[in-house]
Design an enzyme around this catalytic site. Sequence first.
Site, PDB file in Angstrom:
ATOM      1  N   TYR A 310       0.840  -1.209   0.000  1.00  0.00           N
ATOM      2  CA  TYR A 310       0.000   0.000   0.000  1.00  0.00           C
ATOM      3  C   TYR A 310       0.875   1.259   0.000  1.00  0.00           C
ATOM      4  O   TYR A 310       0.628   2.206  -0.750  1.00  0.00           O
ATOM      5  CB  TYR A 310      -0.896   0.028   1.240  1.00  0.00           C
ATOM      6  CG  TYR A 310      -2.056  -0.948   1.234  1.00  0.00           C
ATOM      7  CD1 TYR A 310      -3.054  -0.869   0.269  1.00  0.00           C
ATOM      8  CD2 TYR A 310      -2.169  -1.936   2.222  1.00  0.00           C
ATOM      9  CE1 TYR A 310      -4.135  -1.754   0.280  1.00  0.00           C
ATOM     10  CE2 TYR A 310      -3.231  -2.820   2.241  1.00  0.00           C
ATOM     11  CZ  TYR A 310      -4.210  -2.724   1.265  1.00  0.00           C
ATOM     12  OH  TYR A 310      -5.278  -3.591   1.281  1.00  0.00           O
ATOM     13  N   PHE A 313       2.482   2.209  -3.451  1.00  0.00           N
ATOM     14  CA  PHE A 313       1.565   2.741  -4.455  1.00  0.00           C
ATOM     15  C   PHE A 313       0.963   4.084  -4.054  1.00  0.00           C
ATOM     16  O   PHE A 313       0.574   4.887  -4.905  1.00  0.00           O
ATOM     17  CB  PHE A 313       0.470   1.716  -4.771  1.00  0.00           C
ATOM     18  CG  PHE A 313       0.992   0.485  -5.458  1.00  0.00           C
ATOM     19  CD1 PHE A 313       1.793   0.590  -6.581  1.00  0.00           C
ATOM     20  CD2 PHE A 313       0.706  -0.778  -4.975  1.00  0.00           C
ATOM     21  CE1 PHE A 313       2.294  -0.542  -7.223  1.00  0.00           C
ATOM     22  CE2 PHE A 313       1.193  -1.916  -5.597  1.00  0.00           C
ATOM     23  CZ  PHE A 313       1.992  -1.796  -6.736  1.00  0.00           C
ATOM     24  N   LYS A 319      -1.535   9.187 -10.032  1.00  0.00           N
ATOM     25  CA  LYS A 319      -2.799   8.447  -9.975  1.00  0.00           C
ATOM     26  C   LYS A 319      -3.853   9.153  -9.117  1.00  0.00           C
ATOM     27  O   LYS A 319      -4.988   9.390  -9.569  1.00  0.00           O
ATOM     28  CB  LYS A 319      -2.543   7.034  -9.448  1.00  0.00           C
ATOM     29  CG  LYS A 319      -3.805   6.214  -9.278  1.00  0.00           C
ATOM     30  CD  LYS A 319      -3.512   4.758  -8.982  1.00  0.00           C
ATOM     31  CE  LYS A 319      -2.820   4.536  -7.678  1.00  0.00           C
ATOM     32  NZ  LYS A 319      -2.699   3.100  -7.342  1.00  0.00           N
ATOM     33  N   TYR A 320      -3.490   9.505  -7.882  1.00  0.00           N
ATOM     34  CA  TYR A 320      -4.501  10.067  -6.978  1.00  0.00           C
ATOM     35  C   TYR A 320      -4.858  11.508  -7.344  1.00  0.00           C
ATOM     36  O   TYR A 320      -5.978  11.943  -7.091  1.00  0.00           O
ATOM     37  CB  TYR A 320      -4.026   9.939  -5.533  1.00  0.00           C
ATOM     38  CG  TYR A 320      -3.839   8.489  -5.152  1.00  0.00           C
ATOM     39  CD1 TYR A 320      -4.940   7.636  -5.043  1.00  0.00           C
ATOM     40  CD2 TYR A 320      -2.563   7.960  -4.971  1.00  0.00           C
ATOM     41  CE1 TYR A 320      -4.778   6.300  -4.741  1.00  0.00           C
ATOM     42  CE2 TYR A 320      -2.397   6.617  -4.659  1.00  0.00           C
ATOM     43  CZ  TYR A 320      -3.504   5.796  -4.547  1.00  0.00           C
ATOM     44  OH  TYR A 320      -3.346   4.459  -4.261  1.00  0.00           O
ATOM     45  N   ASP A 403     -16.295  -7.500   2.133  1.00  0.00           N
ATOM     46  CA  ASP A 403     -16.064  -7.677   0.694  1.00  0.00           C
ATOM     47  C   ASP A 403     -17.179  -6.933  -0.033  1.00  0.00           C
ATOM     48  O   ASP A 403     -18.370  -7.140   0.268  1.00  0.00           O
ATOM     49  CB  ASP A 403     -16.096  -9.174   0.349  1.00  0.00           C
ATOM     50  CG  ASP A 403     -15.711  -9.453  -1.108  1.00  0.00           C
ATOM     51  OD1 ASP A 403     -16.154  -8.701  -2.001  1.00  0.00           O
ATOM     52  OD2 ASP A 403     -14.982 -10.432  -1.351  1.00  0.00           O
ATOM     53  N   MET A 404     -16.828  -6.061  -0.945  1.00  0.00           N
ATOM     54  CA  MET A 404     -17.843  -5.226  -1.616  1.00  0.00           C
ATOM     55  C   MET A 404     -18.936  -6.058  -2.264  1.00  0.00           C
ATOM     56  O   MET A 404     -20.087  -5.616  -2.389  1.00  0.00           O
ATOM     57  CB  MET A 404     -17.173  -4.333  -2.665  1.00  0.00           C
ATOM     58  CG  MET A 404     -16.598  -5.062  -3.873  1.00  0.00           C
ATOM     59  SD  MET A 404     -15.744  -3.991  -5.036  1.00  0.00           S
ATOM     60  CE  MET A 404     -14.178  -3.759  -4.216  1.00  0.00           C
ATOM     61  N   GLU A 419     -10.224   1.642  -7.394  1.00  0.00           N
ATOM     62  CA  GLU A 419      -8.946   1.479  -8.097  1.00  0.00           C
ATOM     63  C   GLU A 419      -8.594   0.000  -8.102  1.00  0.00           C
ATOM     64  O   GLU A 419      -7.672  -0.450  -7.438  1.00  0.00           O
ATOM     65  CB  GLU A 419      -7.834   2.335  -7.475  1.00  0.00           C
ATOM     66  CG  GLU A 419      -7.583   2.129  -6.009  1.00  0.00           C
ATOM     67  CD  GLU A 419      -6.232   2.716  -5.570  1.00  0.00           C
ATOM     68  OE1 GLU A 419      -5.324   2.827  -6.397  1.00  0.00           O
ATOM     69  OE2 GLU A 419      -6.104   3.042  -4.392  1.00  0.00           O
ATOM     70  N   GLU A 428      -7.000  -7.710 -12.426  1.00  0.00           N
ATOM     71  CA  GLU A 428      -7.240  -7.829 -10.982  1.00  0.00           C
ATOM     72  C   GLU A 428      -8.735  -7.952 -10.694  1.00  0.00           C
ATOM     73  O   GLU A 428      -9.206  -7.711  -9.586  1.00  0.00           O
ATOM     74  CB  GLU A 428      -6.604  -6.650 -10.237  1.00  0.00           C
ATOM     75  CG  GLU A 428      -5.074  -6.715 -10.264  1.00  0.00           C
ATOM     76  CD  GLU A 428      -4.382  -5.646  -9.430  1.00  0.00           C
ATOM     77  OE1 GLU A 428      -5.084  -4.939  -8.663  1.00  0.00           O
ATOM     78  OE2 GLU A 428      -3.157  -5.509  -9.536  1.00  0.00           O
TER      79      GLU A 428
END
Length: 621
Positions: A310, A313, A319-320, A403-404, A419, A428
């Site tokens: 984490y 990245f 990216k952010y 878990d979504m 993401e 992924e």
Amino acid sequence: MTSQRSVSCGLDFSCAANLNECLVYAHDSKYDFICVPLVHPLFKREFISGAATNRLGPFTRPDLILSSSDWNNLIIAKFSPFINVDSTNPIIRRNSEETLNQELSLASHFGLSGVTLQLKHGINKNVNLARIISDKISNNNSNFQVWVQVPMENPIRQTYSYRTEDCLVDENPWEWWNAFRTICDYNKRLGIALIVSHDVPEMEEIDKWLGEPVRCLILPTTIFLTNKKGYPVLSKAHQAIVKKFVALEVQFILTGATRYQSISYYHNYLDYLWKGCQNDGTIEKFARGYEDYLQCPLQPLMDNLESQTYEIFEKDPVKYREYQSATYEAIKAFISKKEKRKIIIMVVGAGRGPLVTASINAAEMANQEVKIYAVEKNPNAVITLQALQRDIWKDKVTVVSCDMRDWNPPEKADIIVSELLGSFGDNELSPECLDNVMKFLQDDGINIPQSYTSYIAPIHSSKLYNEVRQLRDKDKHPLAHFETPYVVHFQNKYDIANPKPLFTFKHPNTDSVTDNSRYETKTFQVEQNCVLHGFSGYFTAILFENITLSIEPSTYSTDMFSWFPIFFPIKEPIQLKAGDEIVVHFWRRCDSKKVWYEWCLSKPIPISIHNSTGRSSTIGL
């Protein structure tokens, strides 16, 4: 400039009567090593017949004149130039074989790290040489590298042509090398010492060498020009060649007589050029040490990521920022069409919270109240989210440890942010995850990203082929590693053709039946003779409207390092000719427990399907 790496440069001697004096001269002139004949030409021996058959005494200098460390670090040995093991004359051939084996044995005895030899002109002129060299370097008792000297341009003519059966055949030095290393079965201890020519080839030809194991560039002093201050420099065309190879960390060998007061002037110039060519940008600093290193793609759905992963990245400077911009634009789009109220944002796969922070920042920029749900399945990352919620985010954020795909939210979202992208876009399992959460989204809701597309391109890379071939796993078939995709920071490769789009996924998915399996066929044109070793993979993503992220080379998001490309190898290298077509077939296949890729070729020759039924590589659901 002090942090930059210095050039590694050697000095070539056509003869070395006193080895220690040569080393002192090279050292005083700033050179790191010397390239010298292993045996003095006056000590030539004849093993089969001839005047020197019964010569007495030693045939070269003894090992005692240097320490083992100096032999290993300071000497690159050249084999006797008269050796011709492919001669049609049997006496010359047998004498040459005996001489070469004697010198190879001596190089091993001295503990040299490298030896060098020149290829003869012509594809069929080096077959017996390849057999003898392959024999020696396949033996674990010999540890040296073999640097094969190949001219960048054919020394006879820019393009060496001959007629066979009334058909004109073009042959260039790359063909000599390609035949030689193929006969040697791509042995990893074979490298190239590329002789830079006065006439510079087309850049496309030079680029092909970037896919080969070039260890050093041999620079004749005659290619240098003299500048206004009286010092040696290279032409812009030759500088461009050097710049291309700096990324491969090549060494240099200077050969020929000096035309200046000191031969150190050449070294000074090459060091200046080397340091000026080094790229110390964001991606280069981040990826240093990972060039052409094979990594298994992350499976964040199956495995909980570690804190260090984490952290790495989260340092991405691009990216952010782009996610924040996309969320800001999405919030503005809602403000313009709805009555004033809190906007509901769900960050699914929140990790340690950078997208949550980006969403809060976007809302503050838009002067808009938001309510954010941060959904994360990794219980260890949830601890961080809960701490941030308690100390910083307060009641703006609700942390959901789940878990979504299993979550049942209390209300619907206006914006869903995730993401879940991998190096190949969907690898992924972003499609599978987001298909399950789209039911949380309002009918006019926005998903960030809105879509993403994978890309593939054929590549030539001896380095990557050898890297895959060295992988061993006692529980897997020897070829299983050639049926596995790898995340790679590409360096030592030649792009045979530009990437083409492969699979696209859109969110929300408006198809009546959800099906994330895919099958596509892509055709690529081959511009010049080369070898196919596999396919590079990339992705582009549309976060919102015109805000994008991309690792596809032509649209690459500058300074972004969160994703390296992906590499799909093939089991056997395929020789390609200019004008050939590559027709590749790619499948994305799914069942209830896993997703996997399959790939094969139908042109220029059919090859078997790689990873059929996911036998070697899968992505777990």
